[in-house]
Write an enzyme that holds these catalytic residues in place. Structure first.
Site, short mmCIF file in Angstrom:
data_model
loop_
_atom_site.label_atom_id
_atom_site.label_comp_id
_atom_site.label_asym_id
_atom_site.label_seq_id
_atom_site.Cartn_x
_atom_site.Cartn_y
_atom_site.Cartn_z
NE ARG A 173 -19.60 21.29 -83.43
CZ ARG A 173 -18.99 21.57 -84.56
NH1 ARG A 173 -17.68 21.51 -84.63
NH2 ARG A 173 -19.65 21.91 -85.63
CB THR A 231 -18.19 28.83 -77.79
OG1 THR A 231 -18.89 27.65 -77.36
CG2 THR A 231 -18.90 30.05 -77.22
CG ASP A 238 -25.54 18.24 -87.03
OD1 ASP A 238 -25.23 19.23 -86.37
OD2 ASP A 238 -25.87 17.13 -86.51
CG ASP A 249 -29.31 18.31 -87.03
OD1 ASP A 249 -29.79 17.99 -85.92
OD2 ASP A 249 -28.87 19.44 -87.27
O1 LIG Z 1 -15.10 17.73 -82.76
P1 LIG Z 1 -16.17 18.71 -82.43
O2 LIG Z 1 -15.95 20.06 -83.07
O3 LIG Z 1 -16.44 18.82 -80.97
O4 LIG Z 1 -17.50 18.22 -83.16
C1 LIG Z 1 -17.91 16.89 -83.14
C2 LIG Z 1 -19.15 16.73 -82.32
O5 LIG Z 1 -20.26 17.37 -82.95
C3 LIG Z 1 -21.31 16.41 -83.14
O6 LIG Z 1 -22.17 16.39 -82.08
P2 LIG Z 1 -23.24 17.54 -81.81
O7 LIG Z 1 -22.68 18.60 -80.94
O8 LIG Z 1 -23.85 17.99 -83.10
O9 LIG Z 1 -24.32 16.80 -80.93
P3 LIG Z 1 -25.40 15.71 -81.37
O10 LIG Z 1 -24.68 14.42 -81.51
O11 LIG Z 1 -26.35 15.73 -80.24
O12 LIG Z 1 -26.02 16.17 -82.66
C4 LIG Z 1 -20.56 15.12 -83.27
O13 LIG Z 1 -21.39 14.00 -83.08
C5 LIG Z 1 -19.48 15.25 -82.24
O14 LIG Z 1 -19.87 14.90 -80.94
O1 LIG Z 2 -19.19 18.30 -89.77
C1 LIG Z 2 -19.58 18.13 -88.60
C2 LIG Z 2 -18.92 18.68 -87.49
C3 LIG Z 2 -19.40 18.42 -86.24
N1 LIG Z 2 -20.50 17.67 -86.09
C4 LIG Z 2 -21.15 17.15 -87.15
O2 LIG Z 2 -22.16 16.44 -86.99
N2 LIG Z 2 -20.68 17.39 -88.38
MG LIG Z 3 -25.26 17.29 -84.07
#
Ligand SMILES: O=P(O)(O)OC[C@H]1O[C@H](OP(=O)(O)OP(=O)(O)O)[C@H](O)[C@@H]1O
Ligand SMILES: O=c1cc[nH]c(=O)[nH]1
Ligand SMILES: [Mg+2]
Length: 210
Positions: free
Chosen positions: A105, A109, A201, A204
């Site tokens: 994400r 944005t 997150d 993380d």
């Molecule tokens: O519904 P959304 O608003 O799109 O958010 C959800 C997304 O955000 C997180 O991933 P992230 O972008 O943090 O990537 P990561 O798994 O690499 O940490 C999560 O694992 C989803 O994929």
């Molecule tokens: O709360 C949230 C939203 C998006 N992605 C995450 O990992 N946590």
């Molecule tokens: Mg993430």
């Protein structure tokens, strides 16, 4: 089969989820709990897999015994955090094929940025279970499912840990044919698009990054 949203409110799942939400829970325990919950969720998501019988011989006699119909299954992890759900489900269904959708994400944005896509052959013949712990705005899951449908998938389910009402609504609008199975439906998103009360997150917390 499923309504569009199923919340699996089993006591063991809810207890473990509370431990995961707690900010004092360290990375190693967070990962272990996610693995344990993913196995309990796998039990629910596979509840209606088609069965057949085969003839076996017990020490007592022959019997026609229940067995999974060899229907093709694909698990698809939405990277990175999806891998935390994938591992436990794959342990229970070791013969499943596995695909990966790389998305993150954009922090500003909240739009998904694609960086990888690899899925098994014959997606049109498979039950596809897409996994990602977090359904927040829904932008990532909607994009991932768009990509899976482009690859031919027709029978898709989405498995997550926490869902926000905003994300559920977005998924229902974009992909009404894709049932969502989650451990909890939280209150809302905050101004930065994070689920509250949530767990922070997920990626993380799983991998110790910031
Ligand atoms: O519904 P959304 O608003 O799109 O958010 C959800 C997304 O955000 C997180 O991933 P992230 O972008 O943090 O990537 P990561 O798994 O690499 O940490 C999560 O694992 C989803 O994929
Ligand atoms: O709360 C949230 C939203 C998006 N992605 C995450 O990992 N946590
Ligand atoms: Mg993430």
């Amino acid at each position: 089969m499923y309504d569009h949203l199923t919340v699996v409110d089993h006591p063991l799942i809810q207890h473990k989820l509370t431990l995961m939400r707690d900010e004092a829970t360290p990375t190693s325990l967070f990962r272990q709990l996610l693995r344990e919950i993913s196995q309990l969720l796998a039990y629910e998501i596979t509840r209606e897999l088609p069965m057949t019988t085969k003839t076996i011989t017990t020490p007592m006699q022959d019997m026609d015994a229940p067995t999974l119909a060899g229907r093709k299954l694909a698990l698809v992890s939405i990277l990175r955090a999806g891998n935390g759900l994938l591992d436990g489900v794959l342990e229970l269904i070791p013969s499943a094929r596995v695909g990966f959708v790389g998305l993150y994400r954009d922090e500003e944005t909240l739009e998904p940025v694609e960086y990888y896509f690899k899925v098994p052959e014959h997606m049109d013949e498979r039950l596809v279970i897409a996994v990602d712990p977090m359904l927040a705005t829904g932008n990532s899951s909607v994009a991932a499912i768009d990509m899976l449908k482009k690859s031919g998938a027709k029978n898709i389910r989405f498995l997550c840990l926490l869902a926000a009402p905003e994300g559920v609504a977005r998924m229902k609008e974009a992909h009404p044919d894709v049932p969502i199975i989650t451990a909890a439906l939280d209150e809302k998103l905050n101004e930065k698009g994070y689920i509250v009360p949530g767990l922070g997150d997920a990626g993380d917390r799983m991998f110790g990054t910031k």
